[in-house]
Design an enzyme around this catalytic site. Structure first.
Site, PDB file in Angstrom:
ATOM      1  N   ILE A 106     -61.811 -42.902  10.856  1.00 40.58           N
ATOM      2  CA  ILE A 106     -60.345 -42.840  10.910  1.00 40.58           C
ATOM      3  C   ILE A 106     -59.895 -41.491  11.461  1.00 40.58           C
ATOM      4  CG2 ILE A 106     -60.130 -41.974   8.524  1.00 40.58           C
ATOM      5  CD1 ILE A 106     -57.617 -43.789   8.254  1.00 40.58           C
ATOM      6  N   CYS A 107     -58.689 -41.494  12.050  1.00 41.37           N
ATOM      7  CA  CYS A 107     -58.029 -40.260  12.468  1.00 41.37           C
ATOM      8  C   CYS A 107     -58.750 -39.655  13.674  1.00 41.37           C
ATOM      9  CB  CYS A 107     -57.952 -39.301  11.270  1.00 41.37           C
ATOM     10  SG  CYS A 107     -56.832 -37.907  11.471  1.00 41.37           S
ATOM     11  N   CYS A 108     -59.257 -38.425  13.577  1.00 44.47           N
ATOM     12  CA  CYS A 108     -59.985 -37.802  14.684  1.00 44.47           C
ATOM     13  C   CYS A 108     -61.441 -38.253  14.753  1.00 44.47           C
ATOM     14  CB  CYS A 108     -59.920 -36.286  14.578  1.00 44.47           C
ATOM     15  SG  CYS A 108     -60.711 -35.609  13.094  1.00 44.47           S
ATOM     16  N   TYR A 128     -56.232 -41.183  15.764  1.00 44.79           N
ATOM     17  CA  TYR A 128     -54.983 -40.425  15.655  1.00 44.79           C
ATOM     18  C   TYR A 128     -54.405 -40.250  17.061  1.00 44.79           C
ATOM     19  CZ  TYR A 128     -51.577 -37.207  13.728  1.00 44.79           C
ATOM     20  OH  TYR A 128     -50.404 -36.620  13.335  1.00 44.79           O
TER      21      TYR A 128
END
Length: 391
Positions: A106-108, A128
């Site tokens: 998730i995210c970066c 992200y």
């Protein structure tokens, strides 16, 4: 361990996004998974983002030969970079992929770790927003889905998508029926990605000097996602948030066995003044209710017409049982809502009544936190934070 129990590895590092990590840990454990939280650092304690401390179950270096049904990487910086540069973790994730087992990020982390390691070539993946270009550079097809499944890899976007992401992982491990069961307990948002709302009665201006001073108590069996969401979002807004542990230890074990760490003991701040005292829920609410110092602080707060609030079981166990809801509308977790003397607003996700704010469950915790930001700083600031965290 039951034969049907699925095993999950969640690695963490200094600079890991704590809300993502904690929401994944607790949601997957609620789903029945045996989750191991492993520090890739040289110690189990890590300094996560926003001044939040996390404590892992073990060191990654001690379990590199272990097998997992799922490895899931949280984001945050510099945590995502540290995970990317951890060769033992890279080897584990690559073996996971080669063996046809689940990986998620998730995210970066989709771009920095999975992408850099060559696992996203030709696959649809998300991440992200500021990492989408980097994601595309890894030969992935970058998509803006809140959660994306492609084969045995699942990716997601940021803190505000973490519970949806984690519910998807529960479904991948245990099936839709179990995922729906967990979702109903958490009260996952029915309209993720839409502008958050809350119910407000008796509109009152919440005042502070310079910076809001906010107390978030924690205790054994406190609901971890609710506690971390409050601290994470309010510190992003630049409020001064003090996490106060009830008891004799800064470290407490939450309701889903994640380890929470206070900044101070409650005893150290019992005489101090705060612009807001706000309680997470879980069974820790009963510990709050039996803490005379905390109850006295809340009563003084209410008598001074200063803001106080609680989520999940805290509105019942702490506020209702101590006369702090007289003449007030409130909401709480469905499992205990029949104990509210006024049940007129129990289906509302977040209720503000003058200086009181209440909410329902982990799935409403970010809306709850953003409503607090709005009361102190205005809606524009809260919407900026909502966008930044992908609520």
């Amino acid at each position: 361990m039951a034969p049907s129990t699925k095993t999950v590895l969640i690695p963490i590092a200094h600079g890991t996004e704590p809300l993502e990590a904690v929401a994944m840990i607790t949601t997957l454990r609620r789903g029945g998974a045996d989750v191991t939280v492993a520090s890739v650092e040289t110690q189990v304690g890590v300094d996560a983002c926003h001044g939040i401390k996390m404590v892992a179950d073990t060191l990654l270096s001690d379990i590199t030969d272990s097998m997992f049904d799922l490895i899931v990487l949280p984001g945050g910086l510099p945590g995502g970079e540290t995970l990317k540069n951890c060769k033992p973790l890279e080897n584990m994730v690559k073996k996971q992929d080669a063996d046809g087992r689940l990986n998620a990020a998730i995210c970066c982390a989709p771009a920095l770790a999975l992408g850099t390691w060559g696992l996203l070539q030709g696959k649809k993946a998300t991440g992200y927003p500021v990492f989408m270009e980097k994601l595309a550079a890894t030969c992935a097809t970058a998509v803006e889905s809140r959660v994306q499944i492609d084969g045995r890899i699942v990716t997601s976007r940021g803190p505000g998508t973490t519970i949806e992401f984690s519910i998807t992982l529960v479904e991948q491990l245990y099936g839709k029926e179990k995922a729906d069961e967990v979702s109903s307990i958490l009260l996952v948002r029915p309209n993720p990605g839409e502008e958050y709302t809350f119910t407000e009665l008796n509109k009152t201006e919440w005042l502070f000097e310079d910076t809001p001073q906010i107390l978030v108590p924690i205790a054994g069996d406190s609901e971890e996602t609710e506690a971390i969401a409050l601290v994470d979002i309010l510190r992003r807004a630049k409020a001064n948030v003090v996490i106060a542990a009830i008891g004799n230890s800064l470290e407490v074990v939450g309701s889903c066995k994640a380890k929470l760490v206070g900044d101070v003991l409650l005893d150290e701040v019992a005489e101090k003044s705060f612009d807001l005292i706000v309680l997470p829920g879980g069974n820790g609410a009963q510990r709050f209710a039996s803490c005379e110092k905390l109850v006295n602080m809340l009563k003084k707060q209410a008598e001074a017409n200063k803001p106080y609030g609680g989520i999940c079981k805290s509105p019942v166990y702490v506020f209702e049982h101590n006369g702090l809801l007289k003449g007030k509308k409130a909401t709480t977790h469905p499992r205990v809502s029949n104990e509210l003397s006024d049940q007129s607003h129990i289906d509302h996700r977040v209720v503000v009544d003058g200086n009181l704010i209440t909410s329902r469950a982990p799935g409403t915790a970010m809306e709850f936190s953003l409503a607090i930001v709005e009361k102190f700083y205005g809606r524009e600031k809260a919407l900026q934070l909502a966008k930044a965290t992908l609520v």
